[in-house]
Write a protein that holds these residues in place. Structure first.
Motif, PDB file in Angstrom:
ATOM      1  N   PRO A  51       0.738  -1.261  -0.075  1.00 55.23           N
ATOM      2  CA  PRO A  51      -0.191   0.206  -0.133  1.00 55.23           C
ATOM      3  C   PRO A  51       0.895   1.174  -0.229  1.00 55.23           C
ATOM      4  O   PRO A  51       2.006   1.149   0.294  1.00 55.23           O
ATOM      5  CB  PRO A  51      -0.884  -0.143   1.276  1.00 55.23           C
ATOM      6  N   VAL A  52       0.166   2.495  -0.197  1.00 60.60           N
ATOM      7  CA  VAL A  52       1.023   3.757  -0.411  1.00 60.60           C
ATOM      8  C   VAL A  52       1.521   4.061   0.771  1.00 60.60           C
ATOM      9  O   VAL A  52       2.263   5.056   0.742  1.00 60.60           O
ATOM     10  CB  VAL A  52      -0.127   4.705  -1.163  1.00 60.60           C
ATOM     11  N   TYR A  53       1.201   3.613   1.912  1.00 59.88           N
ATOM     12  CA  TYR A  53       1.616   3.873   3.200  1.00 59.88           C
ATOM     13  C   TYR A  53       3.110   3.772   3.353  1.00 59.88           C
ATOM     14  O   TYR A  53       3.824   4.552   4.089  1.00 59.88           O
ATOM     15  CB  TYR A  53       0.771   3.116   4.221  1.00 59.88           C
ATOM     16  N   PHE A  54       3.602   2.763   2.610  1.00 60.19           N
ATOM     17  CA  PHE A  54       5.184   2.610   2.507  1.00 60.19           C
ATOM     18  C   PHE A  54       5.911   3.256   1.657  1.00 60.19           C
ATOM     19  O   PHE A  54       7.096   3.092   1.223  1.00 60.19           O
ATOM     20  CB  PHE A  54       5.376   1.109   2.229  1.00 60.19           C
ATOM     21  N   ASN A  55       5.138   4.221   0.882  1.00 55.36           N
ATOM     22  CA  ASN A  55       5.791   5.120  -0.147  1.00 55.36           C
ATOM     23  C   ASN A  55       6.352   6.491   0.238  1.00 55.36           C
ATOM     24  O   ASN A  55       5.586   7.017   1.054  1.00 55.36           O
ATOM     25  CB  ASN A  55       5.233   5.226  -1.553  1.00 55.36           C
ATOM     26  N   GLU A  56       7.218   6.993  -0.231  1.00 54.39           N
ATOM     27  CA  GLU A  56       7.610   8.555  -0.119  1.00 54.39           C
ATOM     28  C   GLU A  56       6.866   9.232  -1.543  1.00 54.39           C
ATOM     29  O   GLU A  56       7.008   8.422  -2.575  1.00 54.39           O
ATOM     30  CB  GLU A  56       8.599   8.754   0.200  1.00 54.39           C
ATOM     31  N   PRO A  57       6.586  10.275  -1.422  1.00 50.48           N
ATOM     32  CA  PRO A  57       6.062  10.916  -2.813  1.00 50.48           C
ATOM     33  C   PRO A  57       7.149  11.322  -3.973  1.00 50.48           C
ATOM     34  O   PRO A  57       6.958  12.713  -4.443  1.00 50.48           O
ATOM     35  CB  PRO A  57       5.251  12.120  -2.349  1.00 50.48           C
ATOM     36  N   ILE A  58       7.884  10.335  -3.990  1.00 46.77           N
ATOM     37  CA  ILE A  58       8.811  10.727  -5.344  1.00 46.77           C
ATOM     38  C   ILE A  58       9.046   9.462  -6.058  1.00 46.77           C
ATOM     39  O   ILE A  58       8.748   8.334  -5.215  1.00 46.77           O
ATOM     40  CB  ILE A  58      10.290  10.899  -4.301  1.00 46.77           C
ATOM     41  N   SER A  59       9.262   9.391  -7.084  1.00 47.77           N
ATOM     42  CA  SER A  59       9.372   8.084  -7.930  1.00 47.77           C
ATOM     43  C   SER A  59      11.063   7.803  -7.991  1.00 47.77           C
ATOM     44  O   SER A  59      11.909   8.595  -7.543  1.00 47.77           O
ATOM     45  CB  SER A  59       8.956   8.261  -9.400  1.00 47.77           C
ATOM     46  N   SER A  60      11.228   6.416  -8.388  1.00 47.65           N
ATOM     47  CA  SER A  60      12.728   5.955  -8.617  1.00 47.65           C
ATOM     48  C   SER A  60      13.499   7.005  -9.730  1.00 47.65           C
ATOM     49  O   SER A  60      14.695   7.273  -9.632  1.00 47.65           O
ATOM     50  CB  SER A  60      12.799   4.441  -9.136  1.00 47.65           C
ATOM     51  N   LEU A  61      12.750   7.342 -10.535  1.00 47.46           N
ATOM     52  CA  LEU A  61      13.317   8.425 -11.569  1.00 47.46           C
ATOM     53  C   LEU A  61      13.791   9.659 -11.055  1.00 47.46           C
ATOM     54  O   LEU A  61      15.106  10.280 -11.327  1.00 47.46           O
ATOM     55  CB  LEU A  61      12.239   8.858 -12.647  1.00 47.46           C
ATOM     56  N   GLN A  62      12.905  10.121 -10.020  1.00 49.59           N
ATOM     57  CA  GLN A  62      13.297  11.371  -9.533  1.00 49.59           C
ATOM     58  C   GLN A  62      14.522  11.117  -8.485  1.00 49.59           C
ATOM     59  O   GLN A  62      15.129  12.148  -8.116  1.00 49.59           O
ATOM     60  CB  GLN A  62      11.954  11.903  -8.624  1.00 49.59           C
ATOM     61  N   LYS A  63      14.340  10.012  -7.587  1.00 46.03           N
ATOM     62  CA  LYS A  63      15.435   9.540  -6.799  1.00 46.03           C
ATOM     63  C   LYS A  63      16.535   9.649  -7.501  1.00 46.03           C
ATOM     64  O   LYS A  63      17.771  10.127  -6.870  1.00 46.03           O
ATOM     65  CB  LYS A  63      15.105   8.263  -6.294  1.00 46.03           C
ATOM     66  N   CYS A  64      17.067   9.025  -8.823  1.00 46.90           N
ATOM     67  CA  CYS A  64      18.102   9.452  -9.349  1.00 46.90           C
ATOM     68  C   CYS A  64      18.694  10.843  -9.411  1.00 46.90           C
ATOM     69  O   CYS A  64      19.862  10.839  -9.364  1.00 46.90           O
ATOM     70  CB  CYS A  64      17.920   8.708 -10.911  1.00 46.90           C
TER      71      CYS A  64
END
Length: 399
Positions: A51-64
């Motif tokens: 579930p989205v609870y375990f996400n931060e509001p950033i994608s892996s593309l932005q993490k790069c």
């Protein structure tokens, strides 16, 4: 300690960016992690639907793109090399490679896994940097990126292998980063292993460990050891490195912490007399810029807060594949958790069709695999298409 050698700073225009995330619209509901992942021990967690609870509001593309927070180190590296100081160039390249880990401190939620063909652009004139990333493969998950700055280009493709071992999550990066300066000098390195500890019980923390080997095509190379943290370690996050010439002679030593600061001294620190203290002779290469306490509940850095921002007039310029337009991620950023969960489930169902799409001949829009090296390279044309706002061939993957 010394604050480093004098070098004129490049002047970039001031761009006003947001300082924090929007206030949440609703209260977040807690989720029990163990009930979700107890049946996935030893498996690749990137394929487990959470579930989205375990996400931060950033994608892996932005993490790069977060790796370029301290891109000024590459600007300085270029200038040092340009005036004939190759040693200072490789030292700044090493500091840049280490600085990429600083934003991970306290970040225990996972970024969104991009859809096949999802992209992210970053045009930051205030840093003199342009960046583009694209998810170029679904199985295995591969992200390709390309960035350009003042006198340098940096590109990479990466595949992150994830394993859950009950008490910890291990992240093993697969891929090579290539940095090329305008004068032809090239450096390459691969990232070290990251482990997140105490996933079920205890205080959650992450560590980076392993050898980061920066290989140069000219005179210098550098080996940096990220020390593995122990349970009783009172001085964690340490890194130590040596810069060598092509004959294997040690010219400088690097030391510090990946979440705080990096220094160097001349010569081999290991060959110094017993009791030698490098502090008095050390020169500062890099110091982390810390975010204000409690900036976001996700422990984002001040720089990370800006990467998903839709600045005025930007939405109209973006292709329909850009991560900023992804609805579940945007809902999470706004604190609309029920909507974020619903959209995430919808997009993940659609994502399951990606393997068939890839097997039927789908090709990335902005990157192409090199037959000789097997790595993905930017083919060009993105910024020209953006200028004309012509996004032919870019599907509406979020609708």
């Amino acid at each position: 300690m010394n604050e480093g050698r004098d070098l004129d700073h490049l002047e970039y225009p001031l761009v006003e960016r947001r300082k924090t995330l929007p206030d949440p619209c609703e209260k977040e509901k807690r989720v029990n992690l163990w009930t979700l992942i107890k049946d996935n021990i030893g498996k690749d967690l990137s394929r487990v639907c959470l579930p989205v609870y375990f996400n931060e509001p950033i994608s892996s593309l932005q993490k790069c793109f977060e790796d370029l927070e301290y891109s000024y180190l590459l600007d300085r590296a270029y200038k040092y090399g340009k005036r004939g100081d190759g040693l200072m160039r490789v030292l700044h390249v090493a500091a840049f490679a280490i600085s990429a880990y600083s934003s991970s401190e306290g970040r225990h939620r996972k970024p969104f896994n991009p859809l096949l063909g999802e992209t992210y652009e970053a045009d930051y004139p205030d840093k003199g940097v342009r960046f583009l990333s694209e998810k170029v493969s679904h199985h295995p998950t591969i992200i390709a990126c390309h960035s350009e700055g003042n006198g340098w280009k940096l590109w990479a493709d990466s595949n992150l292998k994830t394993k859950f071992w009950g008490h910890a999550i291990q992240l093993d990066p697969v891929g090579v980063l290539t940095l090329e300066f305008a004068d032809g000098e090239v450096f390459q390195w691969s990232k070290v292993t990251t482990t997140i500890y105490n996933v079920i019980v205890g205080k959650l923390y992450c560590g980076h460990h392993g050898m980061l080997h920066i290989k140069g095509n000219q005179q210098y190379s550098c080996k940096i050891n990220f020390k593995k943290q122990s349970l009783v370690d009172r001085n964690p996050h340490q890194v130590h490195g040596l810069v060598e010439d092509e004959k294997g002679h040690v010219l400088a030593s690097i030391f510090g912490k990946w979440d705080d600061s990096i220094f160097y001294v001349s010569g081999d620190i290991n060959a110094k007399p017993k009791g030698y203290n490098p502090v008095s002779e050390a020169f500062l290469l890099w110091r982390r810029v810390r975010a204000p306490a409690g900036l976001t509940k996700y422990n984002l850095t001040s720089f990370a807060v800006t990467v998903n921002e839709l600045t005025p007039g930007l939405k109209e310029k973006l292709p329909p594949t850009d991560s900023r337009l992804r609805p579940d991620q945007r809902h999470l950023e706004n604190g609309e958790y029920d909507k974020a969960d619903a959209e995430k489930l919808r997009l993940e169902k659609r994502q399951r069709m990606s393997r068939k799409l890839q097997e039927s001949g789908w090709k990335p829009r902005w990157f192409q695999r090199d037959d000789a090296s097997g790595t993905f390279h930017y083919t060009g044309g993105y910024w020209e298409a953006r200028e004309q706002r012509s996004w032919d061939g870019c599907p509406h993957i979020f609708s």
